[in-house]
Write an enzyme that holds these catalytic residues in place. Sequence first.
Site, PDB file in Angstrom:
ATOM      1  N   CYS A  96      21.360 109.253   9.478  1.00  0.00           N
ATOM      2  CA  CYS A  96      20.522 110.463   9.872  1.00  0.00           C
ATOM      3  C   CYS A  96      19.744 109.741  11.020  1.00  0.00           C
ATOM      4  O   CYS A  96      19.145 108.840  10.554  1.00  0.00           O
ATOM      5  CB  CYS A  96      19.832 110.969   9.006  1.00  0.00           C
ATOM      6  SG  CYS A  96      18.520 112.258   9.359  1.00  0.00           S
ATOM      7  N   CYS A 105      22.629 113.220  16.649  1.00  0.00           N
ATOM      8  CA  CYS A 105      22.320 113.408  15.412  1.00  0.00           C
ATOM      9  C   CYS A 105      23.559 113.882  14.561  1.00  0.00           C
ATOM     10  O   CYS A 105      24.515 114.316  15.075  1.00  0.00           O
ATOM     11  CB  CYS A 105      21.521 115.096  15.511  1.00  0.00           C
ATOM     12  SG  CYS A 105      21.588 115.626  13.995  1.00  0.00           S
TER      13      CYS A 105
HETATM   14  N1  DGL Z   1      21.398 114.619  10.586  1.00  0.00           N
HETATM   15  C1  DGL Z   1      19.996 114.349  11.126  1.00  0.00           C
HETATM   16  C2  DGL Z   1      20.128 113.188  12.274  1.00  0.00           C
HETATM   17  O1  DGL Z   1      21.165 112.635  12.553  1.00  0.00           O
HETATM   18  C3  DGL Z   1      18.873 115.416  11.522  1.00  0.00           C
HETATM   19  C4  DGL Z   1      18.822 116.655  10.858  1.00  0.00           C
HETATM   20  C5  DGL Z   1      17.782 117.122  10.701  1.00  0.00           C
HETATM   21  O2  DGL Z   1      16.878 117.306  11.597  1.00  0.00           O
HETATM   22  O3  DGL Z   1      17.587 117.055   9.476  1.00  0.00           O
HETATM   23  O4  DGL Z   1      19.200 113.322  12.929  1.00  0.00           O
END
Ligand code: DGL
Length: 259
Positions: free
Chosen positions: A73, A183
Amino acid sequence: MDNAPIGVLDSGLGGLTVWKELRRAMPAESLVYFGDGKNCPYGPKPAEEVIGYVDEAVRFLLDRRAKLIVVACNAATAAAIDHLRATYDVPFVGMEPAVKPAAMTTRSGVVGILATRNTLNGHLFRESVARYGDRVRILSAVGEGFVEIVEANEEDTPGAEMAVRRAIEPMLAAGADRIVLGCTHYPFLAPVMRQVIGDLDVELVDPAPAVERRVAHLLAEHGLEAEAGHRAEYAFFTAADEAYRRKLEAKSRQALTMI
Ligand code: DGL
């Protein structure tokens, strides 16, 4: 040699786009996935709050004997990676938008970066822009609504197409030929992005394969690889409820069918 699992965490379903890369490339490695689900999205939340959630996820994974943890993430990495490395002994692999590969390969000299607000405001991203921004033009935008669309399994809807258009059409109009998916939720929207891009010569840059290579390198360096032929297990956990845990499992199967 160590048959303990690799831990993978995200605010929700997004980290599965990294999980599937690990599963494909390392068939002997067990993976334990923690998709928060209760506090998603992390992107717009204050860093201190995100650090708290990520810290809990890491302790959960360590209780399940995780030998290395992938913070799959970008938003969690931006907020918490320094804290995690200073607090725990296990090796961590974090994620940040792949500005470098995009900047090194663009032919048009224009690169688009899609990420959540926390990632774009974080020091990792600002340092990358400072490093490559004089060589190429970098256009960044928040993928407004993208995380919510993926969490609701609504990638295949007119609303998803509208959200994607809003984010990437200005980049295409400015001549971007690389769009970085900053993301881990966003690769689930790659099919819609490709539709919107049409026959323009634009490449989507997903850092998941580079993360997998980094994990392989660290496992080897620390002598943590699973035995060849070890029967890998895949477990899914969440801070939300059983329905969400089942959603994680279903989405993991979808992730495996993605190219
Ligand atoms: N999947 C997360 C990332 O790579 C972000 C998602 C979220 O905002 O929770 O930034």
